[in-house]
Each structure stands twice: as structure tokens, then as C-alpha cells.
Design a protein around this motif. Structure first.
Motif, mmCIF file in Angstrom:
data_model
loop_
_atom_site.group_PDB
_atom_site.id
_atom_site.type_symbol
_atom_site.label_atom_id
_atom_site.label_comp_id
_atom_site.label_asym_id
_atom_site.label_seq_id
_atom_site.Cartn_x
_atom_site.Cartn_y
_atom_site.Cartn_z
ATOM 1 N N LEU A 9 72.121 16.025 50.903
ATOM 2 C CA LEU A 9 71.514 17.177 51.563
ATOM 3 C C LEU A 9 70.654 16.668 52.711
ATOM 4 C CD1 LEU A 9 71.874 17.776 48.375
ATOM 5 C CD2 LEU A 9 70.345 19.708 48.790
ATOM 6 N N ALA A 10 70.966 17.108 53.928
ATOM 7 C CA ALA A 10 70.205 16.704 55.110
ATOM 8 C C ALA A 10 69.369 17.894 55.567
ATOM 9 C CB ALA A 10 71.127 16.237 56.227
ATOM 10 N N GLN A 11 68.126 17.924 55.148
ATOM 11 C CA GLN A 11 67.185 18.991 55.497
ATOM 12 C C GLN A 11 66.517 18.593 56.803
ATOM 13 O OE1 GLN A 11 64.711 21.008 52.376
ATOM 14 N NE2 GLN A 11 63.041 19.931 53.400
ATOM 15 N N LEU A 12 66.986 19.159 57.920
ATOM 16 C CA LEU A 12 66.612 18.683 59.247
ATOM 17 C C LEU A 12 65.788 19.711 60.003
ATOM 18 C CD1 LEU A 12 70.027 17.040 60.253
ATOM 19 C CD2 LEU A 12 68.045 15.980 59.135
ATOM 20 N N ASN A 13 65.101 19.230 61.032
ATOM 21 C CA ASN A 13 64.233 20.058 61.874
ATOM 22 C C ASN A 13 64.768 20.023 63.305
ATOM 23 O OD1 ASN A 13 62.211 21.325 63.321
ATOM 24 N ND2 ASN A 13 60.530 20.147 62.431
ATOM 25 N N PRO A 14 65.748 20.870 63.624
ATOM 26 C CA PRO A 14 66.329 20.846 64.969
ATOM 27 C C PRO A 14 65.443 21.541 65.993
ATOM 28 C CG PRO A 14 67.376 22.541 63.657
ATOM 29 C CD PRO A 14 66.403 21.838 62.737
ATOM 30 N N VAL A 15 65.648 21.176 67.249
ATOM 31 C CA VAL A 15 65.003 21.853 68.369
ATOM 32 C C VAL A 15 66.033 22.789 68.985
ATOM 33 C CG1 VAL A 15 63.916 21.570 70.628
ATOM 34 C CG2 VAL A 15 63.495 19.889 68.809
ATOM 35 N N VAL A 16 65.684 24.048 69.132
ATOM 36 C CA VAL A 16 66.640 25.034 69.628
ATOM 37 C C VAL A 16 67.144 24.625 71.014
ATOM 38 C CG1 VAL A 16 66.934 27.421 70.382
ATOM 39 C CG2 VAL A 16 65.700 26.936 68.264
ATOM 40 N N GLY A 17 68.461 24.540 71.134
ATOM 41 C CA GLY A 17 69.093 24.228 72.405
ATOM 42 C C GLY A 17 69.271 22.759 72.705
ATOM 43 N N ASP A 18 68.688 21.878 71.898
ATOM 44 C CA ASP A 18 68.797 20.433 72.142
ATOM 45 C C ASP A 18 69.982 19.887 71.362
ATOM 46 O OD1 ASP A 18 68.446 17.770 72.745
ATOM 47 O OD2 ASP A 18 66.584 17.540 71.598
ATOM 48 N N LEU A 19 71.195 20.165 71.828
ATOM 49 C CA LEU A 19 72.381 19.783 71.075
ATOM 50 C C LEU A 19 72.503 18.268 70.936
ATOM 51 C CD1 LEU A 19 73.025 22.745 72.289
ATOM 52 C CD2 LEU A 19 75.347 22.212 71.621
ATOM 53 N N GLU A 20 72.164 17.544 71.971
ATOM 54 C CA GLU A 20 72.262 16.089 71.905
ATOM 55 C C GLU A 20 71.236 15.518 70.925
ATOM 56 O OE1 GLU A 20 71.896 12.173 74.852
ATOM 57 O OE2 GLU A 20 72.135 14.183 75.689
ATOM 58 N N GLY A 21 69.990 15.977 71.022
ATOM 59 C CA GLY A 21 68.955 15.479 70.116
ATOM 60 C C GLY A 21 69.217 15.873 68.674
ATOM 61 N N ASN A 22 69.710 17.092 68.456
ATOM 62 C CA ASN A 22 70.014 17.530 67.096
ATOM 63 C C ASN A 22 71.184 16.737 66.520
ATOM 64 O OD1 ASN A 22 67.980 19.435 67.437
ATOM 65 N ND2 ASN A 22 69.394 21.059 68.023
#
Length: 576
Positions: A9-22
Motif C-alpha cells: 500500500l503506497a499512501q502518498l501525498n501528491p501535488v495537484v497537477g505535478d504529474l512528473e513529481g507525483n
């Protein structure tokens, strides 16, 4: 034949719109999991985009960036792992809503869509029908593992919430879990981006346990974590076995990658078994502790993702600004926080002393700017236009607007985030001033009623909060918020001896009525029928409706309740 599965399970904290960073976050989690022998890693809903992406989904360049990100991620993954992750799937048929909210299976140098979300929520803060088309068939993917095939059922967030034994609003035409039963999956996964609300964690586990019982297989629930604008995602991902027991629980309010070994024998009567001690059992925390952690996370992420490194707020010596200061010190660090004291001739000496005492406890810098000279200058300037000195509410609002201007000036000059300190009770009834105390980039406690504020402050002062205070670098001995702040009657101090109760019902009376009107959709007639005082209910209802124009211009507030003033509140301003 028994199939031994190690699922992560990868519980991640993405930044909206940052496809490369996510995408980099997904890759890092996959590499960590692969070293532990994880065969399938599950990431949250729309993890490449961050949730909710809203109108970013309408930008063709971001759809192209998603293709590039997936094409780069697939060959970069370790050879022994596959990743199931939330993506967007474009549809080229020329019809409306040309996207699926979908799941992609990535691995072995390639990727493909394997499931589309069936149930698209369009209530409260959700507006998925604006962008997406509903999937038409159950999501089931077969993954070859060690000469066998894992039958993995894939659902996405809302798909889990249609259990007829747990009726919810709205009702849906299909039940995605029921449609999976004849497909006999070995495991069901749910990719989620479920915002925090008080009491929601238990409901998620209840729904997952019900799905596990219906399917006779484990359910893996993976939720996003982090703050995106006014929404805060608490994580709390988990695995339940067919009997509803929690086999794995991920932490609240922070990213984590964990895994669990599952034995999947013939007859699909699997047993969940933890992979290692790092996969902690279910942890039950108090509602106040969970609320505190969510506020700290929401403020910290809002500042970080918006590019702010420091913040400023007005310190009045009252309970609201005291709580906001504590949350900000925990989220940003006291050295990045500055308080502005702006006493007037109506400010009590105790309020100034209380504000300074709090700042000293927190270790935050303060500046004092008395506003009496500015009040006199404004009054003198307005005499020709008004024909007299401003008085009454006009004079009171001028004080608030002077303070709001000073705070905005400091925020502008030093590049700080201005934190609004108003609460939900005040915002509901309009007991706040546009372009004054409503100024700010974020309303930290804008979804907490006044009684909630006091309750959280008293928890923060108690021994039960010591661990969270220590983790946040706050003092751990004695009260954090001076008792004088908690014991004084609430007052805006805009005229002599003013108290909030002069014009509002006591908050112990006001807040329960507001909660029923705002969050439970009750009408005044319904409340009166239960025995509430008719005049009181009608007065509060009138204040609530008349303040809509103020709420429309308020800063975003961190959402922690079932219904907050913000993106999910869509009341008209001009109405009968």
C-alpha cells in the motif's frame, strides 16, 4: 493450490497537477516495496494528478504529460513489481465527458488501463460528472504470479459506498461490489482519495469489512494523504480480511508504504498476515487528536504547496487566534510565524498580556501596533462624507478593517501567508467583517464551531496531547494556551465591555442549532417541532441566510466536517 501474495500500500501525498513529481513519488514507493518482495503495489485514486484536479483535467497538455509520465515510469520500475495506480483515461469518441477516472496497471516495461470508476460522486465537494464518464463493467484484472494467476478486483473510491445494507446519499443504479461477486476475485482493492471528516475513518472500515464479507476475500483500501486547498486527506489506509479484522493499518496524516503477506488458498478463504512489524495494527486515536493532526497537516501542506515558507496572524488574546497560532507553530515552526498585536482603546490589558504570554510559550515573534491613531485619522477623514464621526457598527468595522489592512501589509511586505482566525459559528451568522478579520489566505479553523474550538484547546492543554505537542516541537509541560484565555467571556472588544453574548446566543445554545441547519439540512420548522424556541430558531436562520454574501468572499477554510462553508456549499446570495 495456495497463492502467496505480498501486496503493498503506497499512501502518498501528491501535488495537484505535478504529474512528473507525483510519478517520482510512485517510483520511490515501488522501489522501497520491491526490496521487501512486494509483488503488487497499490497507489491512490488519481495519484498522478492529485485529487481533486478539477479544471486541470480540461487542459490537453496535462493529458499529454500523463502519457509521458506513464511511458517513463513503466520501464523504470523494478522488474519484480507491478503498480496499480489512479490515472485518467481519455476517450476519443467525441461524446461529452471524454475521460474515465481509472486505474492503470504498470509493470514489465508497459502499462494499460484495467478499470474505470463506476460511481461518480457529484455532491458536497465532489463534481466528477463534470469531467468523467462512468465505467460500464466491473474491474477485474488477472496478474500472473509464480505460475499462477491473481484475480484482482479493482474499485475506485465511491464504488465502495453503494452497499445496500449501509444506505448512503445519493443512491446509485448499480452496486459495483455486488457485480464482482460472480467473478470470484482473490483480493479486492479500492483506490481512494477520501477527504477527512470527523467519524469517517470508522465508516470506511465498516464498508470495507462489508465488501470483504460479501466477496469472501480481503479488501485493500489505499487512501491519499495530504492537504489540497481546503480538503485534507488523512490517509489511514488499511487491509481487512474476509471476517472484517484489520490485518494492516497505515498511519494517519503522513505518507507511508507498507505491505502484508496474504495466503490465498483454494476456496478463497484467505488469511491476512502482516509482513513485518512496520505494518502496524489498527491504532485508535481520540477525535481531538485526529482533528489536531488534520489541521496541522492541512495548514502545512497549504503553505508548502502554495509556495509560502512563513505566516502571520493577528493575536487578540482570544481563544480563536490562540488555537490558530498553536496549529501554525506545529505546522510551520514557531520561528516562521509572526503575531501582530493591534490593541485599541477598547482592548483590555488582560487581552494584550494573554497574547504576549501565548507568544512567549510558543517562541514566536510579535510586534505591537496600537491602532488608536489610525482610528482617529479614519474618523477625521470620514467626517466630511458622513457629516459626523462614524459610530455604531461603522466604527466597530473600521477597527477590524484597520487591523486587516495592517496584517495584509505585513503579509505583502514579507511574503507571508496571512492566516484568518475566524471560526464556523461566526462565519455562519455573519459575526465577522469583510475586508477586516476575514482577510487572509487560509481560514485554519473556519470549519470549527466555537464550542469545537474550546474543546480542542482544552485537549491541547491536557496530558493526552503531550505526545502530539512533543512531535510538533511545542512545549510539553503545563498548559499551552493560558487558562485566562480559555476562561474569559468571548469578545471582539470593539466597544466598551463588549461580549459576544450581547448580540448572539451563548455558543452552547447557538452551535447545536447551527449544526442541524448547516450539516443536517434541517429546516427551522423541523427544529421548532423538536421543542426548540421558535423565536430563537428563526433569528439564527435569518442570520445564517443574510450572511451568505460574506461567506462567498471568505478565504478557503480547512474542511473537517460533513458540510463546510466552501467548495461544497452552493447557496445563492440573492434569494427569498
Amino acid at each position: 493450490m495456495t497463492l502467496n501474495l505480498c501486496i503493498g500500500l503506497a499512501q502518498l501525498n501528491p501535488v495537484v497537477g505535478d504529474l512528473e513529481g507525483n510519478s517520482r513519488q510512485v517510483l520511490a514507493a515501488a522501489r522501497q516495496a520491491a526490496t521487501a518482495g512486494v509483488q503488487v503495489l497499490v497507489a491512490p485514486e488519481l495519484v498522478l494528478w492529485g485529487y481533486p484536479p478539477r479544471d486541470l483535467l480540461l487542459l490537453p497538455r496535462l493529458l499529454r504529460q500523463q502519457q509521458q509520465a506513464l511511458d517513463a515510469l513503466a520501464p523504470a520500475l523494478p522488474d519484480n513489481i507491478r503498480v496499480l495506480m489512479g490515472v485518467v483515461t481519455p476517450l476519443a469518441d467525441g461524446r461529452d465527458c471524454p475521460l474515465y477516472n481509472s486505474a492503470a496497471l504498470v509493470g514489465n516495461g508497459c502499462w494499460r488501463m484495467v478499470a474505470a470508476k463506476r460511481l461518480l460522486p457529484s455532491y458536497d465537494v465532489f463534481d466528477e460528472r463534470r469531467y468523467f464518464r462512468a465505467g460500464r463493467r466491473p474491474g477485474l484484472v488477472e496478474i500472473p504470479l509464480a505460475g499462477q494467476h491473481l484475480r484482482l478486483a479493482v474499485t475506485i473510491c465511491e464504488d465502495l459506498w453503494a452497499d445496500p445494507r449501509h444506505p448512503r446519499q445519493p443512491t446509485y443504479d448499480c452496486d459495483p461490489v455486488a457485480e464482482l461477486i460472480p467473478l470470484a476475485p482473490d483480493v479486492m482493492v479500492n483506490l481512494s482519495a477520501s477527504p477527512f471528516a470527523v467519524g469517517k475513518q470508522a465508516l470506511r472500515r465498516e464498508l470495507a469489512a462489508a465488501a470483504a464479507a460479501r466477496l469472501g476475500c480481503p479488501v485493500v483500501y489505499v487512501n491519499q494523504v495530504g492537504g489540497n486547498d481546503e480538503l485534507v486527506f488523512d490517509g489511514n489506509s488499511f487491509v481487512v480480511d474476509p471476517q472484517g479484522a484489520v490485518a494492516l493499518q497505515l498511519p494517519s496524516t503522513r505518507p507511508a508504504t507498507r505491505w502484508v503477506h496474504l495466503e490465498l488458498p483454494d476456496g478463497r478463504l484467505p488469511r491476512g498476515r502482516m509482513a513485518q512489524p512496520a505494518g502496524s495494527p489498527m491504532v485508535v486515536t481520540s477525535p481531538q487528536e485526529e482533528l489536531w493532526k488534520v489541521l496541522v497537516l492541512g495548514l502545512g501542506d497549504y503553505a508548502r504547496k502554495c509556495g509560502f515558507r512563513s505566516a502571520v496572524l493577528g493575536l487578540s488574546g482570544g481563544v480563536d487566534s490562540a488555537l490558530v497560532a498553536c496549529v501554525a507553530a506545529a505546522a510551520l515552526g514557531s520561528r516562521r510565524l509572526r503575531g501582530l498585536l493591534m490593541p485599541s482603546s477598547f482592548s483590555s490589558p488582560g487581552s494584550v498580556a494573554d497574547a504576549r504570554a501565548l507568544a512567549q510559550l510558543l517562541g514566536m515573534a510579535t510586534t505591537t501596533v496600537p491602532i488608536l491613531p489610525l482610528m482617529e485619522a479614519f474618523a477625521q477623514a470620514l467626517v466630511p462624507a458622513l457629516g459626523k464621526d462614524p459610530d455604531g457598527v461603522t466604527a466597530e468595522n473600521l477597527q477590524s478593517r484597520i487591523r486587516g489592512t495592517l496584517l495584509m501589509a505585513m503579509a505583502n511586505q514579507e511574503g507571508r501567508l496571512l492566516l484568518s482566525t475566524g471560526n464556523k459559528s461566526e462565519l455562519a451568522v455573519g459575526y465577522c467583517t469583510l475586508y477586516g478579520d476575514m482577510n487572509g489566505g487560509l481560514a485554519v479553523i473556519g470549519d470549527l464551531y466555537k464550542t469545537d474550538v474550546y474543546r480542542l484547546c482544552r485537549w491541547l492543554n491536557s496530558p493526552m496531547a503531550r505526545q502530539q505537542r512533543r512531535a510538533a516541537g511545542l512545549p510539553t509541560r503545563g498548559p499551552l494556551i493560558p487558562e485566562d484565555i480559555l476562561n474569559k467571556p468571548p469578545s471582539a472588544e470593539l466597544h466598551p465591555n463588549q461580549k459576544d453574548s450581547d448580540i448572539l446566543p451563548d455558543y452552547d445554545v447557538l452551535d447545536p442549532i447551527l449544526k442541524q441547519l448547516v450539516e443536517q439540512h434541517h429546516t427551522p420548522d423541523q427544529l421548532i417541532a423538536t421543542g426548540e424556541d421558535p423565536a430563537l430558531v428563526q433569528h439564527i436562520w435569518s442570520l445564517l441566510r443574510r450572511a451568505e454574501f460574506k461567506r462567498r468572499q471568505a478565504p478557503p477554510a480547512l474542511k473537517v466536517s460533513g458540510r463546510a462553508f466552501g467548495m461544497g456549499w452552493r447557496m445563492p446570495i440573492a434569494t427569498c
